[in-house]
Design a protein around this motif. Structure first.
Motif, short mmCIF file in Angstrom:
data_model
loop_
_atom_site.label_atom_id
_atom_site.label_comp_id
_atom_site.label_asym_id
_atom_site.label_seq_id
_atom_site.Cartn_x
_atom_site.Cartn_y
_atom_site.Cartn_z
N PRO A 1 -39.09 -12.45 -43.78
CA PRO A 1 -38.06 -12.99 -42.95
C PRO A 1 -37.31 -14.29 -43.62
CG PRO A 1 -40.15 -12.75 -41.75
CD PRO A 1 -40.48 -12.65 -43.16
N SER A 2 -35.85 -14.50 -43.16
CA SER A 2 -35.17 -15.59 -43.73
C SER A 2 -35.53 -16.84 -43.27
CB SER A 2 -33.83 -15.18 -43.58
OG SER A 2 -32.98 -16.24 -43.53
N VAL A 3 -35.36 -17.85 -43.96
CA VAL A 3 -35.61 -19.25 -43.58
C VAL A 3 -34.66 -19.66 -42.50
CG1 VAL A 3 -35.44 -21.68 -44.31
CG2 VAL A 3 -36.35 -19.83 -45.90
N ARG A 4 -33.34 -18.97 -42.58
CA ARG A 4 -32.46 -19.18 -41.45
C ARG A 4 -32.74 -18.18 -40.23
NH1 ARG A 4 -27.13 -21.40 -43.38
NH2 ARG A 4 -27.57 -22.13 -45.52
N PRO A 5 -32.45 -19.00 -38.99
CA PRO A 5 -32.95 -18.03 -37.91
C PRO A 5 -31.76 -17.20 -37.42
CG PRO A 5 -32.27 -20.34 -37.29
CD PRO A 5 -32.53 -20.30 -38.50
N PRO A 6 -32.14 -15.80 -36.99
CA PRO A 6 -31.06 -14.84 -36.74
C PRO A 6 -30.32 -15.50 -35.73
CG PRO A 6 -33.30 -14.00 -36.91
CD PRO A 6 -33.61 -15.21 -36.91
N ALA A 7 -28.99 -14.69 -35.51
CA ALA A 7 -28.14 -15.20 -34.51
C ALA A 7 -28.65 -15.29 -33.00
CB ALA A 7 -26.80 -14.40 -34.37
N HIS A 8 -29.44 -14.00 -32.72
CA HIS A 8 -30.22 -14.09 -31.51
C HIS A 8 -30.89 -15.20 -31.23
CE1 HIS A 8 -32.73 -12.54 -28.12
NE2 HIS A 8 -31.78 -11.71 -28.21
N LEU A 9 -31.87 -15.75 -31.93
CA LEU A 9 -32.65 -16.69 -31.78
C LEU A 9 -31.83 -18.13 -31.82
CD1 LEU A 9 -34.85 -15.12 -32.68
CD2 LEU A 9 -35.91 -17.09 -33.88
N CYS A 10 -30.73 -18.17 -32.49
CA CYS A 10 -29.88 -19.66 -32.38
C CYS A 10 -29.35 -19.57 -30.91
CB CYS A 10 -28.54 -19.28 -33.14
SG CYS A 10 -29.27 -19.43 -35.00
N ALA A 11 -28.54 -18.53 -30.44
CA ALA A 11 -27.79 -18.44 -29.18
C ALA A 11 -28.90 -18.50 -28.08
CB ALA A 11 -27.50 -17.00 -28.94
N CYS A 12 -30.04 -17.96 -28.03
CA CYS A 12 -31.30 -18.27 -27.20
C CYS A 12 -31.42 -19.87 -27.13
CB CYS A 12 -32.49 -17.71 -27.42
SG CYS A 12 -32.31 -15.93 -27.18
N ALA A 13 -31.80 -20.34 -28.22
CA ALA A 13 -32.22 -21.79 -28.42
C ALA A 13 -31.21 -22.56 -27.73
CB ALA A 13 -32.53 -22.27 -29.82
N LEU A 14 -30.03 -22.36 -28.16
CA LEU A 14 -29.14 -23.20 -27.46
C LEU A 14 -28.50 -23.04 -26.10
CD1 LEU A 14 -25.99 -24.68 -28.97
CD2 LEU A 14 -25.15 -23.21 -27.30
#
Length: 1762
Positions: free
Chosen positions: A987-1000
Motif C-alpha cells: 500500500p502507498s504511503v499516500r491515502p487513496p482518494a476514497h479515504l481522503c474524501a471520507c476523512a474530510l
C-alpha cells in the motif's frame, strides 16, 4: 483523661479521670465543684454547669448533649473550644426551644468568658452561636440581660471586625431598632459597671491567668479590652435616648475624674489612643455640659495631640479637634495656641500631613473658619505662614510620589484661598491680605505647577478656573442679575490676577530655551480655562468635608453635563455652544492668548524654534477663533507686506494656513508633524467645505511623506463633523489615485524587495489598511472604485505568491497584506459584497489549506492568514443573509477542496492541513448560523462527491483487501485476473482518494454535529443531506483499512478523532443498515464485510433481529445465488431464524443433487456450508445424498472439479473455490457426522485428502495466489480434523469399519507425513522473504497445525532428505540427526507459525535423544578422561549460540530488572522467540536425561556460560509485574505467568503481545526447576544490584509456586524406597525422610528456603538411633551437598543419599576427599586407589585435589600418587 493512648469513644458515658476526681470530692466534702475558673462560692446565680451527680433537680434542666458541649467550652485546647462553640450554635438551631432554655441560667457566665477569648475565631463563633440562641429563646432571655449586656456591648466594639459585626447582628436579631434604646436603658448601669471596671480597675494580669497565658497574649487581650471599652462608651451613648444620657452624666463624670482615664490619650498603643479620641467626640456630641465641666483636661488632651500621625489615631484626633473648637467656645483659654497648638500644626502641614493628607487636609478650612481673632493675630503673618506651610507640604516626599495625596493638598489650598479672599474684602488691611494671597501664594503655586507634570495632571487648574469663574460672576461679567455690591472689588481682583498671569506666561514663552514641559503646562492651563466642563467630566468626584460659606455663592456648576466629546480638539458644533459652558468671559483671557500666539510666531519665524511651534499648535487647538488668526496674519503682514487673492484675504485662518502651515509641512527633514496636522485642522475649523477640499487636495499633491497623509486622514476620521467637512476630499480622485499608486509600489513582487524595514513602509501599509477599513455611513471613506482596485492589486500579489515555489523572500510583504486585509474584513460591514474581496478571501483560504512544506510559509505568516480567513468568513456569513451564490466564496472553496481530494494525491500531512482548514471554515459559519442553515447544507452538499464519483474512487481502492477475509473463511470471493504482481503490491504511503474524501466529510459532519446548540438532543438528528451515504462510505473505508492491515496511519486518520462513534449517532440505525444491505446485495465484496462488521459491532443480531429479518424478507429472495448475494448470505446466515436456514438448505441441496441441470453447484455448496456452520441440524439421509452426489462427480466426468494432480497455477479462482468447498464439506462430515460414513465413503474421503495433499506439495511455487493458499489451508484443516477424530474416544472408533483404523495408522499417516514434512522447507525455499506480501504465512500456519499431530515413531523414521554437517560429533541415528539438522535452523526463520511448529515437532523428539547419548556413554571407559563432559545435541547448541549473540545485541541497552518491550512479530521478536524456544527444547532434553548424564550436560553448560547469559536475558524479558492479562478484579488469587501454563498455538493467538514475556517466565521457571544448582551458582556470582533484583522477583513470584510444586511432587510421588519413608508438610515447606536398617533409625528434616531455589536447602537432624555422631554429621553433610549441588528434585537427592548410605552399609568406604560413597555430580563410586595407603577416591575429586593443590600426592598419606 486517664491514659493518653486509650481510644476515647464519642459520647462516652464513663467520666474522665478529672470527672472521677470531682465525684470523690463530692462524696468527701459534699460540695459540688464548678468549672475550672468558675468561683463556686458566689451564690447569687447559678454559675456552673452541673457535671456530676448530686444536683439532680438542676441536672434535669440541661440536656446531656448541651452539658457535654458546655463542659468542653472550658477546655484549654483552642480547637476543642472552637468546635464546642460551633456545636453549641448548631444545637441551638436544631433543638426545641424548651431544651435550649434549660441552658440560659449557665450561659451568661460562659458567654462573658468566651466572648473575650484570646482566639478571634472563637469570639466570632461565640457571637454567631449567641445569635442562634437569641433567635430560639426570644423573650426568655430577659431575666439574664443585665449579666450579658456589658460583654455584649464590648463584643460589638471588638477590634476583630467579623466578631464585632456578628455581635451587632445578634443584637439586631434580639431587639428591633425601636427596642434597642429601651434594652440599653434597662441595663445601662450594668454596662457602665463592666466598662468602668475594665478602664479603671483591670490590668493585663487580672484579665488573664498569668500562670496559663503568656505575657504577650495577656497584654494583647488587655489592649483589646481597653479599646473595646472606650468604643463601648461611644456606642452606648450613641444608642441611648437623651434622657438616659443625662442620667448617666454623673457616672461618666466619675470616669472622667479619674487620672488613669486621661492617661489613655498618651497610651503606647495606637488603637487605644484612637478609641479614646473617638470617645471624646461622642462626649462632645452627646454630653456637652459634661465636656464643658471637664474642659481644662479635655482641651489640652485633644488640641495638643494633633502631631499624632498614626493612621489609626489621626482621623479621630482631628474629628475631636473640630468637635472641641465647636463645642467649647473658650477652649483656647486652656491651651496656648501660639506656643502649643500652631507650631505643631505648621510642622505637620510642612510635612504634607506625613502621608495622612486625605484625613488631615479636608479639616483645615473648617478649622480656619472656627479660629478666633486672638489665635490668628497678626492676620497677615498668620495667613502667610499657614499657606506657605501647606504649599511646602506639596514638596514632601509622600505628596510628591502620591498623586491622590497631592490632589487633596491642592484642593485644600485652593479652598482655603477662596475662603480667605472671600472673607477679606472690606478694609485696606484685608485688601493687603488679598494681594499677598494672590501674588505670594496663588501665582507662585501656579508657577510651580507649570514645571511639574503631577501638579498639571491634578485638579489645580480646574479649581483655579472655577475660582476665577466664581469671581467673574461676582464681578457681574456673566449676567446683570448676579451682580452684587462688591462688584468693583472682584473686577480689580480679576485684573490683578490676569496681569500676574500674563506676565508669568510671557516670561515662560519669551525665552529661546523655554522648557517644553512648562510651555505645555501653560497650554494645558489655558485649555482648562477655555473648556472647564470637559476636564470636570474626566475628574472623579472627590469626597471632602462639605462647607457652607456665610454668603451663598454660585460656583458656576450649572453648565450642561454629559454632552460633548472627550477629545482634546473642539468640533464645529461645540464652537457655537461654548458660551453655554462655564468658561471664562473676561476680555483679559483672549488678550493673553493673542499676545502668546504672536510671541510664538516671532520665535518660529526668527529662530526656527520647534518648541514654540508645538506650543502654537496647542494654543490653536483650543483657541481657533477669528481674532487669534487675525492677530497672527496681521503680524505676518507687518513683517512681510504680501499681496493675496481675494478668497484668502477674506478668511484669516485660510491665509495663515496657506502661507505658513503648508510651508512648514513641506520642509524637508521634518520628523514630527503631528502638531502641524493639528494646526491644519485648527485652521480648517474656520473654513468652508469648498476651501477645505481645495486645501487638502493641494496638500495631497505636494508629494509629502505618506506619514503626513496618514495623520491627516486619521485626524479627519476622529469625529463625524470633521469627516463631513473632509468628505469631498476623501472621496475625490486626487487622493484615490495617490493611494492606488502607493499600493502598486508596495506590491512590486518581482522587483526589489519591499522596504519593509523602514518606518516609511510601515506608515504606507498603515495608510492602506486605514482607508480600506475606515467606513462611514455603510460606505468606504475613499471612492469605491479605488477601493476595488486596491483590493484587486492585493489579491494579485497573494495569487503570485501561490504560484511561487518559495515565499520566504515575500514574508514581510505578505505579513503586511495580511494585516491590511484582516483589518478590512473585521472592520468593514459589507466588505464581501465586492467581488474582488471574495476572490481575495478564496486565495487566503487556499493558502491556509495547503501544507507549509509546499508553500514554504512560516508559522507566523500562516497564523496571520488563518486569522484573516476567519475574519473574512465571519464577515461574509454575518452580512450575506445566508445566500449560497454560484460563484461566491463558499461555492468556489467547496469546488477547490473537492478537486484537491479527488484528483490530487495528497499525503497524510497535507490532508490533515486541508481537513483542519475546512473544519475551521465550518466552525466559523456555525458561530453565526444554525446547524440547519441553508448556507451550511449547500456547502456540505457541494463538498460531497456524486454517486458516480464515489463509485469511481471506491473502485480505485487496491483489491488486496480480499486476501485476509478469504483465508480466514469470512468471505467467499473471486478475482478477475489474479497475477503475482497484484499480490506483490504494497500500500502507498499516500491515502487513496476514497479515504481522503471520507476523512474530510466525516470531520466536517462531526464538527457540525458536535458544535453546542441551543436545541434539545431530541431534535439534534443531523440536518446534513445524504449523511447516511457518507457514513456508509466511511464504514467501507474503515473496513478496507482493517482488511489491508499494513496501513495503520490510514486507519488512525479515520479513527483517531472518534469520527465513527460521533457520526453513527447522527444517522438512524435502520437507514444505515438498509444502505449497507442494499450495497452488499448489489456489489458484494467489501460491502458484505462492512455490513457484517456493523452488525457485530452494534450487536444487532441480539438487539434488532426483526430489523435484520426485514432486510431480506424471505430466505428464497436470495436465490439463485450470485457472487454478491452469496457474500451477503454468508454474513446474514448466523443471524437468520432456523426456518430461514432450513429453507436455504433445502434449496441448496436440491441444487447440488440436480447438478446436471444447475450451473452454480459451487453457490449451492457454499450456501449449504454457511447454514451448516450456523449449527443447523440436518437429516442423515440428506447428508448421505449430498455425499453420494459428490462421489458421483468423482466417478463421472467431473473429476476435474477435484483438481487432483492439476497444475494449480492454471486453475481459476472459481475452480479452486469449488474444491475448497468440497474439502470444507468433508471436514464438516468428519467432525459432525461420521456416523453416516461407510467403508467406501471413508476410502473416498481419505484418498481425496491424500490426493489433494499431493497436489498441494507439487504446487508450492503457485502459493503466491491466495486461492491456492486457501486450497492448501483447507486440505491441512481436513488432516487436523482426521487426526483429532482418530485420537478421540474409543466408543466412537468401535463403530467404524473394522479395517479403517489399521489402514489409517499403517498407510495414511505415513503417506500424509511423508508429504507434509518437506512442505515447510520447500515453502521457505520458494519464498525466502517472510515480509514479502506474497509469502504464504497462512499456509505455514495450517501446515504447522497439522504437523503438531505427527506421531513420534514417524519422526524417528522420517523420509526427509539426509542432511549432515562435517565434524559434527553425534551419537544419534541418521533420521534423527537429519531431522535436527533440517528443523533446528528454522527456529530462527522470521515466521512465527514456522518457529512454533518446529518447536512442537522437536519437543516430541527431545526425550528420545538422551538414550542415544546413554548408549554411547556406556561404551566408554570411566577412566577415559578426568572430567567427562557430554554436549547436548550439536545442531540445537549451534542455533542457541547464534541466537545468543543476536539477543546480546538486541538487549544490550537494557539493565537487569528493566522490562524490554519487543514489537510483536518484528525481527527482534523472531530472534528472541527462537532463542527462548531453543532453550525450552534444551531444558526438555535436560529434564528427560538420567541423573548421570544430566551431570555431564550441566558441566557443558557451565563451561560454555550459556546459562549465565540466558538468565541475564530472562531478567530483561520478564515483566516487572508478571500478572496474567484479562483477569477481573474479583479473582481471589492473582494469576501470574508462573501459575498459568502457556499453550504455544501455531495460529496467531490473540495474546501475541504477551507471548514473549510469558515464554520468558516459563523458561525461567523450567530453569530454576530443572537446574537449581546452576541457577544458585550464577546468583551467588552476580553483583549486589543484580542479585538483589533477582532475589526480590524470585521470592515474590517464583518461590511460592516452586516450593508448592516440590512439596506436592513429594506427596504424589510413586517412587518407593526400601527401608526409607518420605513425608511432606506443605505449610512449613518441609520434607521428612526416615531411614531404618536393623537397629539403626535416622530421621532427617529438609527445609526449603524462602527464596527457593536461590538459597541453600537446609538439612536438620530429627531423631537418630544407633549412629555415631561423626557418621551422622557426615551423612547430614552429604545430603546437604547433594541437594545444594545437584540439578534435580528433592526426591532424586534423597534417592542418591540413600544409595550412598546403602553402599556404606554394603561395606564400600567413603571417598576421603568428599566423605561420600557416591559422587555428588557424576554419581560414580570411589575407584582410584592409592598404592601406599590403599584408600580409594573419586576420579573427579582427585582431579580437583591435584589442580587446586598443585601437587600429585595422596590426600591421606601424602605419597606420590601413581
Amino acid at each position: 483523661m486517664g491514659g493518653k493512648n486509650k481510644q476515647r469513644t464519642k459520647g462516652n458515658v464513663r467520666p474522665s479521670s478529672s470527672g472521677r476526681a470531682a465525684a470523690a470530692l463530692t462524696r468527701e466534702g459534699g460540695v459540688i465543684p464548678g468549672f475550672v475558673g468558675f468561683d463556686t462560692t458566689v451564690t447569687s446565680e447559678l454559675s456552673y454547669v452541673p457535671a456530676v451527680h448530686g444536683a439532680d433537680e438542676i441536672d434535669n434542666l440541661v440536656d446531656a448533649d448541651f452539658r457535654l458541649v458546655l463542659r468542653k467550652l472550658s477546655k484549654r485546647d483552642i480547637v476543642t473550644r472552637l468546635k464546642a462553640v460551633q456545636d453549641f450554635g448548631s444545637m441551638c438551631q436544631e433543638r426545641d426551644a424548651e431544651e435550649v432554655k434549660g441552658v440560659l441560667p449557665y450561659w451568661p457566665r460562659i458567654y462573658c468568658k468566651i466572648s473575650v477569648d484570646h482566639d478571634r475565631r472563637i469570639r466570632e463563633a461565640t457571637q454567631q452561636a449567641f445569635e442562634q440562641l437569641v433567635l430560639k429563646v426570644r423573650r426568655s432571655m430577659a431575666p439574664f440581660l443585665k449579666s450579658l449586656m456589658g460583654h455584649w456591648i464590648l463584643s460589638q466594639c471588638d477590634t476583630y471586625t467579623p466578631a464585632a459585626s456578628a455581635a451587632c447582628q445578634a443584637f439586631q436579631a434580639a431587639f428591633s431598632p425601636t427596642k434597642q434604646p429601651e434594652a440599653l436603658s434597662f441595663c445601662k448601669d450594668d454596662i457602665l459597671n463592666v466598662l468602668q471596671d475594665i478602664l479603671l480597675k483591670e490590668t493585663a494580669d487580672t484579665l488573664s491567668d498569668p500562670q496559663s497565658v503568656t505575657e504577650e497574649e495577656r497584654e494583647s487581650k488587655y489592649v483589646r479590652m481597653l479599646t473595646s471599652s472606650l468604643l463601648g462608651v461611644k456606642r452606648l451613648l450613641s444608642l441611648l435616648l437623651q434622657s438616659d444620657r443625662t442620667a448617666l452624666e454623673e457616672r461618666l463624670a466619675h470616669l472622667l475624674n479619674s487620672g488613669k482615664f486621661w492617661k489613655y490619650s498618651k497610651h503606647k498603643t495606637p488603637q487605644v489612643r484612637g478609641a479614646f479620641f473617638e470617645m471624646m467626640c461622642a462626649l462632645c456630641e452627646f454630653t456637652p455640659e459634661l465636656v464643658q465641666a471637664e474642659a481644662a483636661r479635655l482641651c489640652p488632651a485633644v488640641l495638643l495631640s494633633i502631631e499624632d500621625t498614626d493612621p489609626v489615631v489621626l482621623p479621630p484626633v482631628w474629628e475631636a479637634v473640630l468637635h472641641v473648637v465647636s463645642t467649647i467656645p473658650d477652649c483656647w483659654t486652656h491651651v496656648n495656641a501660639k506656643k502649643g497648638f500652631l507650631p505643631k500644626l505648621w510642622a505637620l502641614l510642612k510635612e504634607g500631613g506625613k502621608g495622612m493628607a486625605k484625613a488631615l487636609h479636608p479639616n483645615l478650612m473648617p478649622l480656619l473658619s472656627k479660629l478666633p481673632q486672638q489665635v490668628t493675630d497678626p492676620t497677615l503673618d498668620f495667613y502667610t505662614t499657614f499657606f506657605s506651610s501647606v504649599i511646602q507640604g506639596l514638596s514632601s516626599e509622600r505628596a510628591a510620589t502620591s498623586p491622590s495625596e497631592s490632589a487633596v493638598i491642592v484642593t485644600s489650598v485652593v479652598e482655603c484661598l477662596r475662603f480667605c479672599i472671600l472673607h477679606n474684602t472690606e478694609d485696606e488691611e484685608q485688601k493687603n491680605i488679598q494681594t499677598m494671597l494672590i501674588s505670594q501664594q496663588l501665582l507662585p503655586l501656579l508657577e510651580k505647577a507649570l514645571g511639574n507634570p503631577s501638579l498639571q495632571n491634578g485638579p489645580l487648574f480646574l479649581l483655579i478656573t472655577e475660582m476665577l469663574v466664581s469671581w467673574e460672576k461676582k464681578a457681574g461679567l456673566h449676567s446683570e442679575e448676579e451682580a452684587i455690591e462688591s462688584r468693583d472689588v472682584f473686577q480689580v481682583l480679576l485684573a490683578d490676577v490676569w496681569e500676574g498671569l500674563g506676565l508669568l506666561f510671557m516670561r515662560y514663552a519669551d525665552n529661546e530655551d523655554a522648557e517644553p514641559q512648562a510651555l505645555e503646562g501653560v497650554a494645558t492651563l489655558l485649555q482648562v480655562m477655555r473648556y472647564p466642563e470637559k476636564v470636570k467630566r474626566n475628574v472623579q468626584k472627590k469626597k471632602s468635608v462639605k462647607i457652607c460659606f456665610s454668603k451663598p455663592e454660585n460656583n458656576g456648576t450649572n453648565g450642561v453635563e454629559g454632552e460633548g466629546v472627550e477629545n482634546p480638539g473642539q468640533t464645529m458644533s461645540e464652537l457655537e455652544n461654548e458660551k453655554a459652558f462655564g468658561s471664562l468671559q473676561t476680555q483679559h483671557f483672549e488678550d493673553v492668548v493673542c499676545q502668546l500666539a504672536q510671541l510664538c510666531l516671532v520665535h518660529v519665524n526668527e529662530k526656527k524654534s520647534e518648541r514654540h511651534l508645538v506650543f502654537l499648535s496647542l494654543l490653536l487647538q483650543s483657541f481657533h477663533t477669528p481674532r487669534v488668526f487675525t492677530t497672527l496674519v496681521e503680524l505676518e503682514d507687518k513683517t512681510a507686506g504680501k499681496q493675496r487673492d481675494e478668497v484668502t484675504m477674506k478668511n484669516p485662518a485660510m491665509q495663515f494656513l496657506m502661507e505658513r502651515v503648508v510651508v512648514w509641512l513641506a520642509e524637508k527633514g521634518r520628523r514630527d508633524t503631528e502638531h502641524l496636522v493639528e494646526m491644519v485642522f485648527s485652521s480648517l475649523y474656520c473654513s468652508s467645505q469648498q476651501e477645505t477640499t481645495r486645501i487638502l487636495n493641494h496638500i495631497t499633491m505636494m508629494d509629502l511623506q505618506w506619514r503626513i497623509i496618514l495623520q491627516i486622514i486619521q485626524k479627519a476620521c476622529t469625529d463625524p463633523e470633521t469627516l463631513m467637512s473632509c468628505h469631498a476630499w476623501l472621496k475625490g480622485s486626487v487622493l484615490g489615485e495617490q493611494l492606488l499608486g502607493l499600493t502598486e509600489e508596495l506590491c512590486k513582487v518581482g522587483g526589489s524587495p519591499p522596504r519593509s524595514t523602514s518606518s516609511t513602509s510601515n506608515h504606507s501599509w498603515t495608510l492602506i489598511s486605514l482607508v480600506l477599513s475606515q467606513h462611514h455611513n455603510n460606505g468606504p471613506v475613499i471612492g469605491e472604485v479605488y477601493m476595488e482596485k486596491i483590493l484587486e492589486r492585493l489579491h494579485a500579489t497573494l495569487s503570485e505568491t501561490k504560484s511561487l515555489s518559495d515565499a520566504g523572500d515575500m514574508e514581510p510583504l505578505l505579513c503586511f497584506i495580511c494585516d491590511v486585509v484582516s483589518t478590512f474584513f473585521s472592520s468593514v460591514q459589507d466588505c464581501l459584497l465586492h467581488l474582488s474581496a471574495e476572490e481575495l478571501l478564496l486565495t487566503v483560504f487556499q493558502l491556509t489549506a495547503q501544507d507549509q512544506t509546499h508553500t514554504n510559509m512560516s508559522d507566523l505568516l500562516l497564523d496571520k492568514l488563518r486569522k484573516v480567513c476567519v475574519a473574512g468568513v465571519q464577515s461574509l456569513v454575518q452580512h450575506s443573509e445566508c445566500e449560497f451564490k454560484e460563484d461566491g466564496f463558499l461555492h468556489s472553496a467547496a469546488l477547490w477542496v473537492t478537486k484537491q481530494l479527488l484528483t490530487i494525491s495528497l499525503d497524510i500531512k497535507s490532508l490533515q492541513v486541508l481537513i483542519v482548514a475546512v473544519q475551521s471554515l465550518v466552525e466559523t459559519i456555525l458561530s453565526f448560523c444554525d446547524k440547519d442553515s441553508p448556507l451550511l447544507i449547500q456547502f456540505f452538499t457541494q463538498l460531497t462527491p456524486s454517486q458516480t464519483e464515489w463509485t469511481r474512487i471506491r473502485r480505485a481502492l487496491p483489491p488486496q483487501w480480499i486476501k485476509t477475509p478469504l483465508l480466514s473463511g469470512r468471505h467467499r470471493g473471486v478475482c478477475e485476473k489474479p497475477s503475482m504482481e497484484i499480490w506483490k503490491f504494497r500500500p502507498s504511503v499516500r491515502p487513496p482518494a476514497h479515504l481522503c474524501a471520507c476523512a474530510l466529510l466525516g470531520s466536517v459532519a462531526q464538527t457540525v454535529a458536535f458544535t453546542p446548540s441551543d436545541k434539545k438532543e431530541a431534535e439534534c438528528a443531523s440536518h446534513l443531506p445524504n449523511l447516511k451515504y457518507t457514513v456508509s462510505e466511511l464504514l467501507y473505508a474503515l473496513q478496507w483499512c482493517k482488511e489491508i492491515e499494513d496501513v495503520p496511519a490510514h486507519h488512525s486518520l479515520l479513527t483517531d478523532s472518534g469520527l465513527l462513534e460521533g457520526l453513527q449517532s447522527q444517522v438512524p440505525m435502520k437507514d444505515l443498515l438498509g444502505t449497507l444491505y442494499s450495497r452488499s446485495v448489489e456489489d458484494g465484496g467489501l460491502w458484505s464485510l462492512t455490513l457484517e462488521n456493523y452488525i457485530h459491532t452494534n450487536n444487532l443480531a441480539a438487539t434488532h433481529s426483526a430489523t435484520l429479518r426485514k432486510l431480506y424478507g424471505s430466505a428464497d429472495s436470495l436465490f439463485p445465488v450470485s457472487q454478491s448475494k452469496l457474500s451477503t448470505l454468508q454474513v446474514l446466515s448466523p443471524t437468520m431464524t432456523k426456518e430461514d436456514r432450513e429453507t436455504l438448505v433445502a434449496l441448496a441441496t436440491a441444487g447440488i443433487i440436480n447438478w446436471q441441470e444447475n450451473d452454480n453447484v459451487y453457490g449451492c455448496l457454499a450456501v449449504l456450508l454457511c447454514c451448516l456452520k450456523a449449527n443447523l441440524h440436518i437429516e442423515d439421509e440428506v447428508v448421505q445424498a449430498i455425499l453420494a452426489t459428490v462421489m458421483e462427480w468423482r466417478s463421472s466426468s467431473k473429476e476435474d472439479w477435484f483438481l487432483f494432480g492439476s497444475d494449480l497455477s492454471k486453475a481459476t479462482a472459481e475452480q479452486l473455490n469449488l474444491a475448497v468447498e468440497m474439502m470444507r464439506f468433508l471436514s464438516w462430515l468428519v467432525t459432525n457426522c461420521p456416523r453416516v460414513l461407510g467403508g467406501s465413503q471413508w476410502d473416498f474421503l481419505l484418498c481425496s485428502m491424500l490426493a489433494w495433499l499431493e497436489t498441494a506439495s507439487e504446487n508450492v511455487n503457485s502459493l503466491w495466489n491466495p486461492w491456492v493458499q486457501l486450497f492448501v489451508c483447507e486440505n491441512a484443516a481436513v488432516i487436523v480434523k482426521l487426526n483429532q477424530f482418530f485420537t478421540s474416544s474409543l466408543d466412537m472408533r468401535e463403530k467404524l469399519p473394522s479395517e479403517l483404523i489399521g489402514e489409517w495408522t499403517d498407510f495414511f499417516v505415513e503417506g500424509i507425513y511423508n508429504l507434509l514434512f518437506p512442505l515447510p522447507v520447500n515453502i521457505i525455499d520458494a519464498f525466502t522473504e517472510p515480509d514479502d506480501p506474497v509469502f504464504p504465512m497462512a499456509v505455514l500456519q495450517s501446515v504447522g497445525a497439522a504437523l503438531t499431530y505427527v506421531p513420534v515413531q514417524q519422526l524417528k523414521q522420517n523420509s526427509l532428505p539426509p542432511r549432515f554437517i562435517a565434524d559434527q560429533k553425534t551419537n544419534l541415528p541418521e533420521p534423527l540427526q537429519t531431522l535436527l539438522n533440517t528443523f533446528c535452523p528454522l527456529l530462527l526463520f522470521k515466521a512465527r507459525p514456522l518457529q512454533i511448529t518446529v518447536y512442537h515437532v522437536l519437543e516430541k523428539v527431545m526425550p528420545q535423544l538422551p538414550e542415544c547419548d546413554g548408549e554411547g556413554d556406556n561404551n566408554k571407559s570411566d577412566d577415559d578422561s578426568d572430567e567427562p563432559c557430554l554436549s547436548p545435541p550439536a545442531s540445537l547448541m549451534a542455533i542457541l549460540t547464534t541466537c545468543e549473540e543476536l539477543c546480546d545485541s538486541i538487549l544490550a541497552g537494557v539493565q537487569v530488572g528493566e522490562f524490554a518491550v519487543v514489537q510483536p512479530l518484528s525481527v527482534e521478536y523472531s530472534c528472541i522467540l527462537g532463542y527462548l524456544l531453543a532453550w525450552k527444547l534444551l531444558l526438555t532434553f535436560f529434564k528427560s536425561s538420567p541423573s548421570h548424564l544430566r551431570a555431564h550436560y550441566a558441566q557443558f553448560l557451565r563451561r560454555s556460560c550459556s546459562l549465565n547469559k540466558l538468565l541475564l536475558h530472562l531478567f530483561k524479558l520478564m515483566p516487572e509485574n508478571p500478572i496474567y492479562p484479562g483477569q477481573g478484579p474479583e479473582t481471589k488469587e492473582t494469576k501470574t505467568f508462573f501459575t498459568e501454563s502457556q499453550s504455544l498455538a501455531v495460529h496467531n493467538s490473540e495474546s501475541v503481545e504477551w507471548e514473549l514475556p510469558h515464554l520468558a517466565c516459563s523458561v525461567y521457571y523450567s530453569t530454576v526447576q530443572d537446574l537449581p544448582a546452576m541457577v544458585r551458582l550464577w546468583w551467588n556470582s552476580q553483583e549486589k544490584r543484580v542479585s538483589a533484583a533477582v532475589e526480590k522477583f524470585t521470592i515474590k513470584y517464583v518461590s511460592p509456586v516452586l516450593s508448592a510444586q516440590e512439596i506436592s511432587s513429594v506427596q504424589s510421588s510413586t517412587q518407593m524406597f526400601e527401608s526409607m519413608t518420605v513425608k511432606a508438610r506443605s505449610a512449613a515447606r518441609e520434607v521428612i525422610a526416615t531411614y531404618s536398617v536393623d537397629e539403626i533409625f535416622i530421621e532427617l528434616v529438609i527445609q526449603l528456603p524462602q527464596n527457593c531455589p536461590l538459597g541453600s536447602i537446609s538439612v536438620e537432624s530429627g531423631r537418630r538411633v544407633g549412629v555415631a555422631v561423626q557418621q551422622w554429621r557426615n551423612w547430614m553433610l552429604q545430603l546437604s551437598t547433594y541437594l545444594t549441588h545437584q540439578n534435580g528434585s528433592i526426591m532424586e537427592g534423597l534417592a542418591l543419599w540413600k544409595n550412598n548410605v546403602d553402599k556404606r552399609f554394603e561395606g564400600i568406604e567413603d571417598c576421603m576427599i568428599c566423605f561420600s560413597v557416591i559422587h555428588g555430580s557424576n554419581y560414580s563410586l570411589p575407584k582410584k586407589g592409592c598404592r601406599t595407603c590403599k584408600k580409594k577416591f573419586h576420579s573427579a575429586c582427585l582431579y580437583k585435589w591435584f589442580t587446586s593443590s598443585n601437587k600429585s600426592t595422596c590426600p591421606l598419606c601424602r605419597e606420590t600418587f601413581f
